[in-house]
Design a protein around this motif. Structure first.
Motif, PDB file in Angstrom:
ATOM      1  N   SER A  58       0.824  -1.211   0.000  1.00  0.00           N
ATOM      2  CA  SER A  58       0.000   0.000   0.000  1.00  0.00           C
ATOM      3  C   SER A  58       0.857   1.259   0.000  1.00  0.00           C
ATOM      4  O   SER A  58       2.022   1.253   0.406  1.00  0.00           O
ATOM      5  CB  SER A  58      -0.918   0.008   1.228  1.00  0.00           C
ATOM      6  OG  SER A  58      -1.748  -1.135   1.240  1.00  0.00           O
ATOM      7  N   SER A  59       0.261   2.324  -0.455  1.00  0.00           N
ATOM      8  CA  SER A  59       0.937   3.619  -0.477  1.00  0.00           C
ATOM      9  C   SER A  59      -0.094   4.720  -0.317  1.00  0.00           C
ATOM     10  O   SER A  59      -1.298   4.497  -0.462  1.00  0.00           O
ATOM     11  CB  SER A  59       1.716   3.796  -1.786  1.00  0.00           C
ATOM     12  OG  SER A  59       0.829   3.733  -2.893  1.00  0.00           O
ATOM     13  N   ILE A  60       0.388   5.905  -0.011  1.00  0.00           N
ATOM     14  CA  ILE A  60      -0.504   7.045   0.194  1.00  0.00           C
ATOM     15  C   ILE A  60       0.015   8.251  -0.582  1.00  0.00           C
ATOM     16  O   ILE A  60       1.184   8.301  -0.981  1.00  0.00           O
ATOM     17  CB  ILE A  60      -0.626   7.409   1.682  1.00  0.00           C
ATOM     18  CG1 ILE A  60       0.748   7.836   2.244  1.00  0.00           C
ATOM     19  CG2 ILE A  60      -1.185   6.226   2.472  1.00  0.00           C
ATOM     20  CD1 ILE A  60       0.685   8.372   3.662  1.00  0.00           C
ATOM     21  N   GLY A  61      -0.860   9.213  -0.783  1.00  0.00           N
ATOM     22  CA  GLY A  61      -0.460  10.434  -1.456  1.00  0.00           C
ATOM     23  C   GLY A  61      -1.484  11.526  -1.253  1.00  0.00           C
ATOM     24  O   GLY A  61      -2.625  11.258  -0.843  1.00  0.00           O
ATOM     25  N   GLU A  77       4.209   8.271  -0.213  1.00  0.00           N
ATOM     26  CA  GLU A  77       5.089   7.310   0.449  1.00  0.00           C
ATOM     27  C   GLU A  77       4.474   5.922   0.445  1.00  0.00           C
ATOM     28  O   GLU A  77       3.254   5.756   0.325  1.00  0.00           O
ATOM     29  CB  GLU A  77       5.390   7.733   1.886  1.00  0.00           C
ATOM     30  CG  GLU A  77       4.192   7.730   2.818  1.00  0.00           C
ATOM     31  CD  GLU A  77       4.589   8.120   4.234  1.00  0.00           C
ATOM     32  OE1 GLU A  77       5.087   7.238   4.977  1.00  0.00           O
ATOM     33  OE2 GLU A  77       4.414   9.304   4.595  1.00  0.00           O
ATOM     34  N   SER A  78       5.335   4.928   0.566  1.00  0.00           N
ATOM     35  CA  SER A  78       4.893   3.547   0.696  1.00  0.00           C
ATOM     36  C   SER A  78       4.681   3.260   2.178  1.00  0.00           C
ATOM     37  O   SER A  78       5.455   3.709   3.020  1.00  0.00           O
ATOM     38  CB  SER A  78       5.956   2.606   0.122  1.00  0.00           C
ATOM     39  OG  SER A  78       5.643   1.261   0.421  1.00  0.00           O
ATOM     40  N   ILE A  79       3.622   2.516   2.507  1.00  0.00           N
ATOM     41  CA  ILE A  79       3.351   2.218   3.915  1.00  0.00           C
ATOM     42  C   ILE A  79       3.387   0.712   4.193  1.00  0.00           C
ATOM     43  O   ILE A  79       2.892   0.249   5.223  1.00  0.00           O
ATOM     44  CB  ILE A  79       2.002   2.818   4.361  1.00  0.00           C
ATOM     45  CG1 ILE A  79       0.837   2.239   3.542  1.00  0.00           C
ATOM     46  CG2 ILE A  79       2.029   4.332   4.267  1.00  0.00           C
ATOM     47  CD1 ILE A  79      -0.537   2.636   4.074  1.00  0.00           C
ATOM     48  N   GLY A  80       3.961  -0.050   3.278  1.00  0.00           N
ATOM     49  CA  GLY A  80       4.083  -1.483   3.485  1.00  0.00           C
ATOM     50  C   GLY A  80       2.785  -2.223   3.214  1.00  0.00           C
ATOM     51  O   GLY A  80       1.911  -1.731   2.514  1.00  0.00           O
ATOM     52  N   ASN A  81       2.646  -3.416   3.768  1.00  0.00           N
ATOM     53  CA  ASN A  81       1.444  -4.218   3.561  1.00  0.00           C
ATOM     54  C   ASN A  81       0.286  -3.693   4.395  1.00  0.00           C
ATOM     55  O   ASN A  81       0.441  -3.422   5.585  1.00  0.00           O
ATOM     56  CB  ASN A  81       1.706  -5.684   3.912  1.00  0.00           C
ATOM     57  CG  ASN A  81       2.583  -6.365   2.884  1.00  0.00           C
ATOM     58  OD1 ASN A  81       2.854  -5.793   1.825  1.00  0.00           O
ATOM     59  ND2 ASN A  81       3.018  -7.565   3.167  1.00  0.00           N
ATOM     60  N   SER A  82      -0.859  -3.565   3.748  1.00  0.00           N
ATOM     61  CA  SER A  82      -2.025  -3.014   4.421  1.00  0.00           C
ATOM     62  C   SER A  82      -3.256  -3.357   3.596  1.00  0.00           C
ATOM     63  O   SER A  82      -3.260  -4.312   2.829  1.00  0.00           O
ATOM     64  CB  SER A  82      -1.859  -1.497   4.577  1.00  0.00           C
ATOM     65  OG  SER A  82      -2.932  -0.935   5.286  1.00  0.00           O
ATOM     66  N   ASN A  83      -4.310  -2.556   3.751  1.00  0.00           N
ATOM     67  CA  ASN A  83      -5.478  -2.684   2.891  1.00  0.00           C
ATOM     68  C   ASN A  83      -5.927  -1.293   2.473  1.00  0.00           C
ATOM     69  O   ASN A  83      -5.405  -0.281   2.968  1.00  0.00           O
ATOM     70  CB  ASN A  83      -6.608  -3.473   3.576  1.00  0.00           C
ATOM     71  CG  ASN A  83      -7.090  -2.815   4.856  1.00  0.00           C
ATOM     72  OD1 ASN A  83      -7.339  -1.604   4.902  1.00  0.00           O
ATOM     73  ND2 ASN A  83      -7.234  -3.604   5.918  1.00  0.00           N
ATOM     74  N   GLU A  88      -6.337   4.716   3.082  1.00  0.00           N
ATOM     75  CA  GLU A  88      -7.101   5.970   2.998  1.00  0.00           C
ATOM     76  C   GLU A  88      -6.920   6.799   4.271  1.00  0.00           C
ATOM     77  O   GLU A  88      -6.691   8.010   4.227  1.00  0.00           O
ATOM     78  CB  GLU A  88      -8.573   5.681   2.771  1.00  0.00           C
ATOM     79  CG  GLU A  88      -8.916   5.093   1.411  1.00  0.00           C
ATOM     80  CD  GLU A  88      -8.885   6.119   0.296  1.00  0.00           C
ATOM     81  OE1 GLU A  88      -8.756   7.327   0.586  1.00  0.00           O
ATOM     82  OE2 GLU A  88      -8.982   5.713  -0.875  1.00  0.00           O
ATOM     83  N   PHE A  89      -7.031   6.149   5.414  1.00  0.00           N
ATOM     84  CA  PHE A  89      -6.881   6.858   6.683  1.00  0.00           C
ATOM     85  C   PHE A  89      -5.451   7.343   6.888  1.00  0.00           C
ATOM     86  O   PHE A  89      -5.228   8.444   7.405  1.00  0.00           O
ATOM     87  CB  PHE A  89      -7.316   5.963   7.847  1.00  0.00           C
ATOM     88  CG  PHE A  89      -8.796   5.933   8.052  1.00  0.00           C
ATOM     89  CD1 PHE A  89      -9.425   6.889   8.837  1.00  0.00           C
ATOM     90  CD2 PHE A  89      -9.578   4.963   7.449  1.00  0.00           C
ATOM     91  CE1 PHE A  89     -10.790   6.874   9.024  1.00  0.00           C
ATOM     92  CE2 PHE A  89     -10.951   4.936   7.618  1.00  0.00           C
ATOM     93  CZ  PHE A  89     -11.566   5.896   8.413  1.00  0.00           C
ATOM     94  N   ALA A  90      -4.486   6.531   6.482  1.00  0.00           N
ATOM     95  CA  ALA A  90      -3.084   6.941   6.602  1.00  0.00           C
ATOM     96  C   ALA A  90      -2.797   8.158   5.734  1.00  0.00           C
ATOM     97  O   ALA A  90      -2.022   9.052   6.111  1.00  0.00           O
ATOM     98  CB  ALA A  90      -2.163   5.788   6.217  1.00  0.00           C
ATOM     99  N   ALA A  91      -3.423   8.219   4.553  1.00  0.00           N
ATOM    100  CA  ALA A  91      -3.229   9.354   3.645  1.00  0.00           C
ATOM    101  C   ALA A  91      -3.776  10.637   4.253  1.00  0.00           C
ATOM    102  O   ALA A  91      -3.131  11.697   4.188  1.00  0.00           O
ATOM    103  CB  ALA A  91      -3.903   9.071   2.305  1.00  0.00           C
TER     104      ALA A  91
END
Length: 203
Positions: A58-61, A77-83, A88-91
């Protein structure tokens, strides 16, 4: 009359499946989707998360623009394995951190996850522990901003944020871009948004 109804039913049954699908689609309503500039003095954040189904990587932007639709800042950024939901929340969480770091006070937050908006704005309960952690951090940061509005937009209006999130998959370290996006495709999307390009979305 009963004979006529029976014949009509029979005719409907022999319509080839592809044609039937096309006929049904003709009755679906379409809507116009356009990215809109924030009000004067406001800053708009469009954020997005991306998850590759096969690997779970997963990644965010996200992208910040002012009331003239001018590019202010982008992040990925890349956030590793996720869903996809956690992404979405990390972004959004990372975007809010940047809001506070840059001292922006009047912020419009916009993403294409309706579930996220329901959880944050409507206090919808969540069971996922990881999502709940992000929710807690987001809820703690939003009151620190003078004016903060969270809204939903369809994916067609969130293309720039999606592009940043896609770029995140290829990054070893988190990156921030200021003043001008370095990706040619992204610059084109930003320009199209500024000009009010409209996309047709079929419901």
């Amino acid at each position: 009359m009963m004979l006529q109804i029976s014949r009509l039913f029979f005719c409907k049954q022999i319509i080839p499946k592809p044609l039937g699908v096309q006929c049904r689609n003709l009755h679906k309503k379409s809507i116009d989707v356009t990215w809109e500039k924030p009000d004067i003095g406001w800053t708009k954040l469009n954020y997005d998360g991306s998850c590759k189904c096969k690997t779970g990587k997963s990644s965010i932007g996200g992208i910040f623009r002012n009331h003239n639709a001018e590019f202010l800042l982008g992040y990925a950024e890349s956030i590793g394995n996720s869903n996809s939901m956690i992404a979405e929340f990390a972004a959004l969480r990372r975007g809010l951190e940047l809001v506070l770091e840059n001292g922006w006070n009047d912020i419009l937050l916009e993403g294409d996850s309706k579930s996220l908006v329901d959880i944050i704005a409507r206090k919808k309960p969540v069971k996922c522990v990881e999502v709940q952690k992000h929710v807690t951090h987001i809820n703690s940061m939003m009151p620190e901003i003078r004016n903060c509005i969270l809204t939903h937009i369809y994916r067609e209006g969130n293309r720039a944020a999606n592009k940043f999130a896609q770029m995140g998959h290829n990054l070893k370290n988190p990156q921030i871009w200021r003043d001008i996006p370095r990706n040619e495709v992204l610059r084109c999307i930003v320009l199209q948004d500024a000009r009010g390009k409209t996309f047709l979305r079929r419901r």
